[in-house]
Write an enzyme that holds these catalytic residues in place. Structure first.
Site, short mmCIF file in Angstrom:
data_model
loop_
_atom_site.label_atom_id
_atom_site.label_comp_id
_atom_site.label_asym_id
_atom_site.label_seq_id
_atom_site.Cartn_x
_atom_site.Cartn_y
_atom_site.Cartn_z
CE LYS A 114 -7.71 0.43 -16.61
NZ LYS A 114 -8.62 0.20 -15.47
CB SER A 123 -10.39 3.76 -14.98
OG SER A 123 -10.06 2.45 -14.54
CB SER A 167 -12.45 0.54 -13.67
OG SER A 167 -12.42 1.83 -13.18
#
Ligand code: GLN
Length: 486
Positions: free
Chosen positions: A76, A151, A175
């Protein structure tokens, strides 16, 4: 080989069936062909990946390989990776090349893993749908008109589309679990403090935690083995021995007591999701578990408490992005105030600005007691609810989100509707507990995940619970049709 699990790829590398360079090249080729449909990656680090793959092959030839040596992973884009852009999905950090490595990615590097690139995410990890990224929306590989979930949407989607063997995400209020659930993959948010936050760009520091996202619980266990552990550079990292998470994967579930919170199964839960959860729970009964209704009476307050605490911490954490020390700087500022104002106005997106405003307001004199202190008191009640519930059961099960992945654009103009989709995940972060999502079926063509919540430091039990289910079902092996294009 891309259709194999991380564990199978690890075995193939060990057997000499394939080299890491070949494996990495095949993923890079797939990313080139397919990622235009999903937008999983913000940066693809092709040269670095091939260099790391060659180094992994040499290491293996020298007899020094471990389980993750040569395995292609995706990170990420909020894990600092030295010399590589770390954007946090924001225009603010579009030009930020991290000068140092996060502890988690350093651990993977030390294990000989290969970094394919950095994945798309909601801006500064704020969101539930991965629609707030400066780099565009991430699309769900199962249905590109649906959100991937946020997210960590890029990380979830790239595992689902088989554009990485595994990925890492962070979970502040859901997330990892929500995008894992919406994309039909396995993801675990460990106990707060289990994994070092050093070098992870902070959103809400008392809630943030990193974890693996992969096809299977076994893959996640292999990754967590490498990620977890004490780090003197993170004052909240806990000094507790890390078990071998793969060692207990096959333990029997005979006698396990599963708690189902009655507050989770109400009118707000989509019937199709409820049905899949019930079927999964029935499968657990066949595996020897018993089921019990429990209560988490303050769960409904989690949204109000979280959406005060997280923005409050974010407003403080994000104050460093001022166009002076970090981040985007506006053109031709007239004076210092203009520089701050315009750099922050132009560099941050709408949702991030909303959070900074809410957080600053909640922390300001006169409102602090009414909002922030109150939210902290509710946080304690929520934690106590879980501790009480765990007197009656070993683990808790429920959904990750009230509905399957919704359509892209559906909730963009209604922040409160977006926040409400976090009703099943936020409380776990507020209590600092580990939580996990595993795929358990579909609602029409969109995946549904089961959330498994454990007691503090009970990651091994969660992974064991997930693995046993995956031994008798095959939801985790299903891949979207588009993933087979090449
Ligand atoms: N949806 C939540 C938020 O927007 C959680 C995000 C996260 O876990 N990073 O804050």
């Amino acid at each position: 080989m891309y259709d194999k699990t991380l564990a199978e790829q690890s075995q193939a590398l060990a057997n000499g069936d394939i080299s890491s360079v070949e494996l990495t090249q095949s993923y890079l080729g797939r990313i080139k062909q397919l990622d235009q449909h999903y937008n999983c990656y913000i940066s693809v680090t092709e040269d670095l990946a091939l260099k790391q793959a060659a180094a992994a092959d040499t290491r293996r030839a020298n007899g020094e390989a471990g389980a993750l040596t040569g395995i292609p992973l995706a990170y990420k884009d909020l894990f600092c990776t030295k010399g590589v852009r770390t954007s946090c999905g924001s225009k603010m950090l579009d030009n930020f090349i991290a000068p140092y490595e996060s502890t988690v990615t350093q651990h993977f590097q030390d294990a000989g893993a290969v970094m394919l690139g950095k994945t798309n995410m909601d801006e500064f990890a704020m969101g539930s749908s991965n629609e707030s990224s400066y780099y565009g929306v991430v699309k769900n590989p199962w249905d590109t008109t649906a959100i991937a979930g946020g997210s960590s949407g890029g990380s979830a989607a790239c595992v689902a589309a088989r554009l990485a063997a595994g990925a890492i995400g962070t979970d502040t209020g859901g997330s990892i679990r929500q995008p894992a659930s919406h994309c039909g993959i396995t993801g675990i948010k460990p106990t707060y403090g289990r994994v070092s936050r050093y070098g992870i760009v902070a959103y809400a520091s008392s809630l943030d935690q990193a974890g693996p996202m992969a096809q299977t619980a076994e893959d996640a266990a292999l990754m967590l083995n490498t990620m977890a552990g004490f780090d003197h550079r993170d004052s909240t990292a806990i000094d507790k021995t890390v078990p071998d998470y793969t060692a207990t994967l096959n333990d029997s579930l005979e006698g396990l007591t599963i708690g189902l919170p009655k507050e989770y199964f109400t009118a707000g839960l989509d019937n199709r999701v409820a049905r899949q959860i019930q079927q999964a729970v029935a499968e657990y009964e066949k595996l020897g578990a018993t089921v019990k209704e429990i209560s988490l009476p303050n769960n409904e307050l989690s949204i109000a408490a979280y959406y005060v605490i997280a923005p409050a911490e974010a407003s403080s954490n994000l104050s460093r992005f001022d166009g002076v020390r970090f981040g985007y700087r506006c053109d031709n500022p007239e004076n210092l105030e203009d520089l701050y104002k315009r750099s922050r106005s132009e560099g941050f997106g709408e949702e991030v600005k909303r959070r900074i405003l809410v957080g600053t307001y909640a922390l300001s004199a006169g409102y602090y007691d009414a909002y922030y202190i109150k939210a902290q008191k509710i946080r304690r009640l929520i934690r106590d609810d879980f501790l009480n519930a765990f007197k009656e059961c070993d683990i808790i099960m429920g959904p990750n989100a009230p509905t399957p992945a919704f359509n892209i654009g559906e909730k963009c103009d209604d922040p409160v509707a977006m926040y409400l989709s976090d009703i099943y995940t936020l409380s776990v972060n507020l209590a600092g507990l580990p939580g996990m999502s595993i795929p358990v079926g579909f609602a029409d063509n969109r995946p549904v995940g089961l959330q498994i919540i454990g007691q503090h430091f009970d990651e091994a039990r969660l992974l064991n619970t997930a693995h046993r289910f995956q031994q008798v079902t095959d939801w985790h092996l299903k891949a979207p049709a588009t993933a087979a294009l090449i």
